[in-house]
Design a protein around this motif. Structure first.
Motif, mmCIF file in Angstrom:
data_model
loop_
_atom_site.group_PDB
_atom_site.id
_atom_site.type_symbol
_atom_site.label_atom_id
_atom_site.label_comp_id
_atom_site.label_asym_id
_atom_site.label_seq_id
_atom_site.Cartn_x
_atom_site.Cartn_y
_atom_site.Cartn_z
ATOM 1 N N THR A 1 -55.621 -49.509 65.162
ATOM 2 C CA THR A 1 -55.185 -50.646 64.344
ATOM 3 C C THR A 1 -55.706 -50.584 62.911
ATOM 4 N N GLY A 2 -56.552 -49.616 62.600
ATOM 5 C CA GLY A 2 -57.125 -49.525 61.259
ATOM 6 C C GLY A 2 -56.230 -48.755 60.303
ATOM 7 N N SER A 3 -56.765 -48.561 59.123
ATOM 8 C CA SER A 3 -56.008 -47.889 58.063
ATOM 9 C C SER A 3 -55.650 -46.444 58.450
ATOM 10 N N THR B 1 -56.655 -47.499 70.857
ATOM 11 C CA THR B 1 -57.734 -48.488 70.910
ATOM 12 C C THR B 1 -57.804 -49.250 69.599
ATOM 13 N N GLY B 2 -58.296 -50.491 69.706
ATOM 14 C CA GLY B 2 -58.463 -51.329 68.518
ATOM 15 C C GLY B 2 -59.631 -52.260 68.711
ATOM 16 N N GLY B 3 -59.713 -53.231 67.826
ATOM 17 C CA GLY B 3 -60.807 -54.202 67.899
ATOM 18 C C GLY B 3 -60.230 -55.600 68.013
ATOM 19 N N ARG B 4 -60.260 -56.319 66.887
ATOM 20 C CA ARG B 4 -59.802 -57.717 66.866
ATOM 21 C C ARG B 4 -58.299 -57.875 66.661
ATOM 22 N N ASN B 5 -57.675 -56.877 66.132
ATOM 23 C CA ASN B 5 -56.246 -57.017 65.792
ATOM 24 C C ASN B 5 -55.369 -56.753 67.018
ATOM 25 N N ILE B 6 -55.360 -57.744 67.903
ATOM 26 C CA ILE B 6 -54.665 -57.601 69.189
ATOM 27 C C ILE B 6 -53.145 -57.512 68.992
ATOM 28 N N ALA C 1 -64.659 -49.039 78.634
ATOM 29 C CA ALA C 1 -63.206 -48.818 78.649
ATOM 30 C C ALA C 1 -62.780 -47.911 77.488
ATOM 31 N N LEU C 2 -63.464 -48.037 76.358
ATOM 32 C CA LEU C 2 -63.162 -47.138 75.226
ATOM 33 C C LEU C 2 -63.424 -45.689 75.615
ATOM 34 N N ILE C 3 -64.566 -45.473 76.276
ATOM 35 C CA ILE C 3 -64.935 -44.112 76.692
ATOM 36 C C ILE C 3 -63.936 -43.593 77.731
ATOM 37 N N VAL D 1 -64.257 -47.361 62.972
ATOM 38 C CA VAL D 1 -65.170 -47.380 61.837
ATOM 39 C C VAL D 1 -66.615 -47.545 62.329
ATOM 40 N N GLY D 2 -67.536 -46.801 61.728
ATOM 41 C CA GLY D 2 -68.963 -46.989 61.973
ATOM 42 C C GLY D 2 -69.509 -46.247 63.180
ATOM 43 N N HIS D 3 -70.764 -46.577 63.508
ATOM 44 C CA HIS D 3 -71.475 -45.934 64.619
ATOM 45 C C HIS D 3 -70.711 -46.073 65.929
ATOM 46 N N ALA D 4 -69.944 -47.157 66.066
ATOM 47 C CA ALA D 4 -69.184 -47.413 67.303
ATOM 48 C C ALA D 4 -68.213 -46.271 67.620
ATOM 49 N N GLY D 5 -67.886 -45.446 66.638
ATOM 50 C CA GLY D 5 -66.929 -44.364 66.857
ATOM 51 C C GLY D 5 -67.534 -43.128 67.504
ATOM 52 N N VAL E 1 -60.846 -34.884 58.880
ATOM 53 C CA VAL E 1 -59.764 -35.712 58.347
ATOM 54 C C VAL E 1 -60.177 -36.400 57.043
ATOM 55 N N ASP E 2 -61.469 -36.573 56.840
ATOM 56 C CA ASP E 2 -61.898 -37.109 55.554
ATOM 57 C C ASP E 2 -61.276 -36.198 54.489
ATOM 58 N N SER E 3 -60.685 -36.790 53.444
ATOM 59 C CA SER E 3 -59.849 -35.983 52.541
ATOM 60 C C SER E 3 -60.623 -34.832 51.892
ATOM 61 N N MET F 1 -57.580 -48.246 51.544
ATOM 62 C CA MET F 1 -58.364 -47.939 52.753
ATOM 63 C C MET F 1 -58.896 -49.235 53.348
ATOM 64 N N GLY F 2 -59.602 -49.123 54.482
ATOM 65 C CA GLY F 2 -60.255 -50.292 55.081
ATOM 66 C C GLY F 2 -61.289 -50.882 54.115
ATOM 67 N N GLN F 3 -61.660 -52.179 54.338
ATOM 68 C CA GLN F 3 -62.556 -52.859 53.399
ATOM 69 C C GLN F 3 -63.931 -52.193 53.308
ATOM 70 N N ARG F 4 -64.486 -51.795 54.464
ATOM 71 C CA ARG F 4 -65.859 -51.292 54.443
ATOM 72 C C ARG F 4 -65.964 -49.991 53.640
ATOM 73 N N ILE F 5 -65.057 -49.081 53.869
ATOM 74 C CA ILE F 5 -65.124 -47.810 53.140
ATOM 75 C C ILE F 5 -64.804 -48.024 51.651
ATOM 76 N N THR F 6 -64.026 -49.048 51.352
ATOM 77 C CA THR F 6 -63.716 -49.329 49.945
ATOM 78 C C THR F 6 -64.973 -49.820 49.208
ATOM 79 N N ASP G 1 -53.284 -39.774 49.361
ATOM 80 C CA ASP G 1 -52.559 -40.346 50.492
ATOM 81 C C ASP G 1 -53.141 -39.701 51.747
ATOM 82 N N MET G 2 -53.793 -40.523 52.583
ATOM 83 C CA MET G 2 -54.485 -39.970 53.754
ATOM 84 C C MET G 2 -53.536 -39.288 54.736
ATOM 85 N N ARG G 3 -52.235 -39.560 54.615
ATOM 86 C CA ARG G 3 -51.305 -38.906 55.541
ATOM 87 C C ARG G 3 -51.284 -37.399 55.325
HETATM 88 P P1 NDP Z 1 -60.519 -49.808 59.337
HETATM 89 O O1 NDP Z 1 -61.570 -50.828 59.162
HETATM 90 O O2 NDP Z 1 -59.226 -49.958 58.644
HETATM 91 O O3 NDP Z 1 -60.215 -49.609 60.916
HETATM 92 C C1 NDP Z 1 -61.250 -49.443 61.840
HETATM 93 C C2 NDP Z 1 -60.727 -49.348 63.243
HETATM 94 O O4 NDP Z 1 -61.831 -49.437 64.146
HETATM 95 C C3 NDP Z 1 -59.802 -50.488 63.644
HETATM 96 O O5 NDP Z 1 -58.923 -50.040 64.653
HETATM 97 C C4 NDP Z 1 -60.784 -51.507 64.217
HETATM 98 O O6 NDP Z 1 -60.161 -52.457 65.044
HETATM 99 C C5 NDP Z 1 -61.697 -50.599 64.990
HETATM 100 N N1 NDP Z 1 -63.022 -51.152 65.199
HETATM 101 C C6 NDP Z 1 -63.759 -51.914 64.359
HETATM 102 N N2 NDP Z 1 -64.961 -52.201 64.890
HETATM 103 C C7 NDP Z 1 -64.987 -51.583 66.104
HETATM 104 C C8 NDP Z 1 -65.968 -51.507 67.139
HETATM 105 N N3 NDP Z 1 -67.166 -52.114 67.044
HETATM 106 N N4 NDP Z 1 -65.671 -50.800 68.254
HETATM 107 C C9 NDP Z 1 -64.471 -50.184 68.372
HETATM 108 N N5 NDP Z 1 -63.501 -50.234 67.424
HETATM 109 C C10 NDP Z 1 -63.765 -50.923 66.297
HETATM 110 O O7 NDP Z 1 -61.206 -48.420 58.972
HETATM 111 P P2 NDP Z 1 -60.543 -47.117 58.331
HETATM 112 O O8 NDP Z 1 -59.291 -46.763 59.056
HETATM 113 O O9 NDP Z 1 -60.528 -47.251 56.868
HETATM 114 O O10 NDP Z 1 -61.653 -46.029 58.655
HETATM 115 C C11 NDP Z 1 -61.845 -45.495 59.961
HETATM 116 C C12 NDP Z 1 -62.856 -44.366 59.866
HETATM 117 O O11 NDP Z 1 -62.300 -43.329 59.071
HETATM 118 C C13 NDP Z 1 -64.176 -44.750 59.191
HETATM 119 O O12 NDP Z 1 -65.208 -44.030 59.771
HETATM 120 C C14 NDP Z 1 -63.970 -44.307 57.754
HETATM 121 O O13 NDP Z 1 -65.180 -44.010 57.110
HETATM 122 C C15 NDP Z 1 -63.142 -43.065 57.958
HETATM 123 N N6 NDP Z 1 -62.307 -42.691 56.816
HETATM 124 C C16 NDP Z 1 -61.345 -43.559 56.363
HETATM 125 C C17 NDP Z 1 -60.554 -43.227 55.289
HETATM 126 C C18 NDP Z 1 -59.452 -44.124 54.830
HETATM 127 O O14 NDP Z 1 -58.662 -43.729 53.974
HETATM 128 N N7 NDP Z 1 -59.307 -45.329 55.343
HETATM 129 C C19 NDP Z 1 -60.748 -41.958 54.569
HETATM 130 C C20 NDP Z 1 -61.738 -41.096 55.161
HETATM 131 C C21 NDP Z 1 -62.496 -41.473 56.245
HETATM 132 P P3 NDP Z 1 -59.577 -53.887 64.469
HETATM 133 O O15 NDP Z 1 -59.111 -53.648 63.080
HETATM 134 O O16 NDP Z 1 -58.459 -54.162 65.446
HETATM 135 O O17 NDP Z 1 -60.686 -54.868 64.572
#
Ligand code: NDP
Ligand code: MG
Length: 388
Positions: free
Chosen positions: A10-12, A34-39, A82-84, A99-103, A146-148, A201-206, A262-264
């Motif tokens: 569900t992320g970027s 898999t996703g998080g809050r964005n059901i 369930a993620l595992i 995003v983050g250590h959770a990955g 995949v990081d550019s 990109m997602g907010q945190r990485i921005t 463009d990350m694609r």
């Molecule tokens: P987003 O914040 O857009 O998406 C993160 C994803 O992780 C969403 O599916 C989110 O679910 C899910 N998520 C959030 N918290 C948890 C958790 N605790 N457990 C399991 N899943 C969770 O992030 P990005 O797509 O921007 O980035 C993803 C990864 O890729 C990061 O590690 C980032 O550093 C890396 N990256 C990103 C780039 C980019 O262009 N965006 C470029 C290079 C690297 P939900 O939204 O449904 O809550």
């Protein structure tokens, strides 16, 4: 048909990956999303792609996910186990984009099953690089960056002997505050830090791009993935974000990777590797662009780059400490409990406080990384409380 799973769908990055899959639907069988809050997004994509299983990270969101998938035949599940489980289902190619250590743990689960892991989750390499590489080797799995910047380095090394590369330069746009007066940085707000000049990109990485905590992670990622020494890895400010990285060889040649921001592109390269296929990205008109601008980074504006050097020199669990400290400092910044420039001071303090614990922790395993992560977050919370 290639079996594909997307962790963090569900992320970027996840949505950009699905965009590419959607264009060649017949070639792929999507196993798990898999996703998080964005059901709503997770359920819509699970339906559209007719996946086996859709997992939310949050147990309390399971009833909503179940309701949204009612009658579709898609399994719904929630929580860390369930993620595992979903990441362990047989797949040829798995995108690691939580995003983050959770990955880390879900990505490791996919590697253990021998899948090719397209790795966007940079935190995995930063906190557990040696473990990831050893697991991939033992299980005959492959990790594709995949990081550019790392995709760019990987591409610049095709057909080369890495031993003949003498340096790597990764570029940085400079983020939201590249041209701000230094004295204004302490007052920077979350919304000001959340806009990126070039990448969407997602907010945190921005925000991490504005502070260059993101580039700091990428320096460590470069060391871990390619095995370059800290001295061989440089950062260059390049405001246009067109040159993503350069590799310098012993004969003085520099191989640059140039492409639209463009990350694609990087996702598609990992998806189609070792071949290249058509991708729906802009074709650059270099004559219209005219010139490419570069400058050295200023460590006063971007002190996180100095911290990355310390982490690379220290090795071991220093990456896990650094990552947890910066993730937690960012939580506090987003919640309004600490200022933009204070994040670096807090991370520095946490690194010093945690150094003896990190050293005593021994080998890098999922358990020790989780423990270091937990202790560092506690340390950061205590620091924030004591300054409040
Ligand atoms: P987003 O914040 O857009 O998406 C993160 C994803 O992780 C969403 O599916 C989110 O679910 C899910 N998520 C959030 N918290 C948890 C958790 N605790 N457990 C399991 N899943 C969770 O992030 P990005 O797509 O921007 O980035 C993803 C990864 O890729 C990061 O590690 C980032 O550093 C890396 N990256 C990103 C780039 C980019 O262009 N965006 C470029 C290079 C690297 P939900 O939204 O449904 O809550
Ligand atoms: Mg990057």
């Amino acid at each position: 048909m290639r079996r594909i799973s997307i962790l963090g769908a569900t992320g970027s990055i996840g949505q950009n990956t699905l965009d590419l899959i959607r264009r060649a639907r017949g070639d792929y069988d999507v196993v798990a999303l898999t996703g998080g809050r964005n059901i709503a997004q997770l359920a819509a994509d699970a339906r559209e792609f007719g996946v086996e299983v859709a997992v939310t990270a949050h147990e309390d969101a399971l009833p909503d996910l179940r309701a949204a998938l009612d009658g579709t035949g898609v399994e719904a599940a929630a929580g860390a186990a369930a993620l595992i489980e979903a990441a362990s289902r047989p797949a040829d190619w798995t995108m690691s984009a939580i995003v983050g250590h959770a990955g880390l743990a879900p990505g490791m689960a996919a590697l253990r099953e021998g899948a090719t892991l397209a790795l966007a989750n940079k935190e995995s390499l930063v906190t557990a690089g040696p473990l990831l590489l050893a697991t991939a080797k033992a299980r005959g799995a492959r990790i594709l960056p995949v990081d550019s910047e790392h995709s760019a380095v990987f591409q610049a090394l095709v057909g080369e002997d890495i031993a003949e590369a003498e340096r790597v330069i990764i570029t940085a746009s400079g983020g939201a505050f590249r041209d701000w007066p230094l004295e204004d940085l302490p007052g920077a707000t979350v919304s000001q830090a959340s806009s990126h000049p070039n990448w969407d990109m997602g907010q945190r990485i921005t925000i991490d791009s504005a502070s260059m905590f993101n580039k700091a992670l990428e320096l460590i990622e470069t060391k871990e993935f390619f095995g370059f020494t800290p001295r061989q890895i440089e950062v260059l400010i390049h405001p246009q974000s067109l040159v993503h990285a350069l590799v310098g060889f012993r004969d003085g040649a520099l191989m640059a990777h140039i492409g639209p921001p463009d990350m694609r592109h990087a996702i598609g390269y990992a998806l189609h590797w070792p071949t290249r296929r058509d991708l729906p990205v802009e074709r650059l008109d270099l004559a219209a662009i005219g010139s490419l601008e570069f400058r050295a980074p200023d460590l006063r504006r971007y002190p996180a780059l100095g911290l990355a050097q310390e982490v690379m020199q220290a090795g071991g669990h220093a990456g896990a400490v650094f990552n947890a400290a910066k993730e937690r400092a960012l939580d506090h910044f987003i919640a309004g409990r600490t200022g933009f420039t204070e994040m670096t001071a807090h991370v520095t303090e946490a690194m010093q406080a945690m150094a003896p614990h990190a050293e005593a922790m021994g080998d890098i395993t999922l358990e020790t990384v989780a423990e270091v992560d937990h202790l560092t977050r506690k340390q950061m919370d205590a620091q924030i409380r004591s300054r409040a």
